[in-house]
Enzyme design. Structure first.
Site, PDB file in Angstrom:
ATOM      1  N   THR A   1      -7.311  -4.458   7.809  1.00 49.43           N
ATOM      2  CA  THR A   1      -6.312  -4.018   6.924  1.00 49.43           C
ATOM      3  C   THR A   1      -5.414  -5.386   6.884  1.00 49.43           C
ATOM      4  OG1 THR A   1      -6.329  -1.715   7.375  1.00 49.43           O
ATOM      5  CG2 THR A   1      -4.012  -2.532   7.101  1.00 49.43           C
TER       6      THR A   1
ATOM      7  N   ARG B   1      -9.175  11.267   2.864  1.00 51.32           N
ATOM      8  CA  ARG B   1      -8.159  11.044   3.915  1.00 51.32           C
ATOM      9  C   ARG B   1      -7.440   9.748   3.364  1.00 51.32           C
ATOM     10  NH1 ARG B   1      -7.650   6.077   6.881  1.00 51.32           N
ATOM     11  NH2 ARG B   1      -6.955   6.650   8.988  1.00 51.32           N
TER      12      ARG B   1
HETATM   13  N1  ASP Z   1      -4.310   1.754   9.464  1.00 49.84           N
HETATM   14  C1  ASP Z   1      -5.288   1.801   8.747  1.00 49.84           C
HETATM   15  C2  ASP Z   1      -5.828   3.125   8.197  1.00 49.84           C
HETATM   16  O1  ASP Z   1      -5.864   4.108   8.965  1.00 49.84           O
HETATM   17  C3  ASP Z   1      -6.432   1.006   8.921  1.00 49.84           C
HETATM   18  C4  ASP Z   1      -6.317  -0.298   9.713  1.00 49.84           C
HETATM   19  O2  ASP Z   1      -5.196  -0.637  10.043  1.00 49.84           O
HETATM   20  O3  ASP Z   1      -7.362  -1.014   9.577  1.00 49.84           O
HETATM   21  O4  ASP Z   1      -6.110   3.346   7.075  1.00 49.84           O
END
Ligand code: ASP
Length: 317
Positions: A183, A211
């Site tokens: 991310t 989700r």
């Molecule tokens: N926080 C993001 C999510 O839960 C994932 C990530 O940070 O890689 O969708």
């Protein structure tokens, strides 16, 4: 101080281990982070605003298949890509968020349009895509979002019925696939003292049932307020949603008088960790202090401070 502006970015937190990284790969990540940092920094240097800077820095990472956002987004259980993004302007507390969108080339650009051109904060799914079309945003085919290593990652996750944080190494995973991508997010302070934050993600590999994580949720994955700070988070979204981590940092500064660094450490090492959450965040305050705090093995990260000094990091120091 040479300037009044600064910027920080992240490319995801997770089980990022030096032992699993070749020098070539490390160099690739460093270069990619540097490119995104400079893209955002140039906006600030040319007297641009913080919102433009974080949007441009995030777009640079969305367009880079190394990161789990935009082009490099992971596969859901259905074999498609659902992306989330958000952006917040600390000068007026306006925010825009897009959740569960497909085929939009740059979800952060959609979040920005939602902030500035709609009467809403959060749009999701087909409605958000329709809005993106009405704003003439760029769409790409499924092929554009297909990357071989993500597909292998997905096939492997399907077999084990697991849901994976994209950039974590899974111990019993023999796919041979590199999972250390993540991310993305950016925070910035501009010449006029305005703060902004943006976050963009392809979510988690093999997720079901629509989700949605913390990234498109204001206060959880993203927050900005000129009176305190700008924050972008990465990690296990469910925990950040429950801990309201991004807003927590701002609230700890505003109501408890903590410094940026103290507030970030409290939010990540005490409050998030107490719930069992792992990950990290980047933050900048109105004085130009920068914090990058994580309780995972690593976090792709970088900043250029008010002296023009650039730092890039991946592992724990
Ligand atoms: N926080 C993001 C999510 O839960 C994932 C990530 O940070 O890689 O969708």
């Amino acid at each position: 101080m040479n300037s009044k502006f600064c910027i920080a970015i992240h490319g995801g937190a997770g089980t990022i281990l030096k032992s699993k990284m070749t020098p070539e790969k490390e160099e690739l990540y460093r270069k990619s982070l540097e490119t995104a940092l400079i893209t955002g920094y140039d906006v600030l240097k040319n007297n641009g605003n913080a919102v433009d800077a974080v949007e441009q820095a995030v777009i640079a990472m969305e367009d880079n298949p190394l990161f789990n956002a935009g082009k490099g987004s992971v596969f859901t259980n259905n074999g498609d890509h659902k992306m989330d993004a958000s952006i917040m302007n600390g000068s007026n507390l306006k925010a825009g968020c897009a959740a569960s969108v497909s085929n939009v080339k740059n979800p952060v650009a959609l979040a920005r349009k939602i902030m500035e051109k709609s009467n809403h904060v959060l749009l999701a799914g087909k409605g958000a895509e329709d809005f993106a079309k009405s704003e003439a945003l760029k769409f790409e085919s499924d092929k554009y979002f297909f990357t071989e290593f993500r597909y292998k990652q997905y096939q492997n996750a399907l077999k084990s019925e697991n849901v994976y944080l994209d950039h974590s190494v899974i111990e019993d995973d023999n796919s041979g696939v590199d999972k250390k991508f993540g991310t993305v997010g950016a925070v910035a302070l501009d010449n006029s003292g305005n703060l902004a934050a943006a976050t963009s993600t392809g979510g988690m590999t093999n997720v079901k049932f629509g989700r949605i994580g913390d990234s498109p949720v204001i206060g959880a994955g993203t927050y900005a307020d000129n009176n305190t700070c700008a924050v972008s988070c990465t990690g296990d979204g469910e925990y950040f949603l429950r801990a309201l981590t991004a807003f927590d940092v701002s609230a700890l500064m505003q109501y408890k008088g903590l410094s940026l660094e103290e507030a970030c450490k409290e939010a990540v090492f005490n409050k998030l960790a107490a719930l069992g959450g792992s990950g990290g965040l980047i933050a900048v305050d109105s004085a130009g202090n920068i914090s990058m705090v994580f309780n995972s093995e690593g976090m792709y990260r970088g900043y250029i401070d008010m002296n023009g000094k650039m730092e890039i990091g991946i592992f724990k120091v």
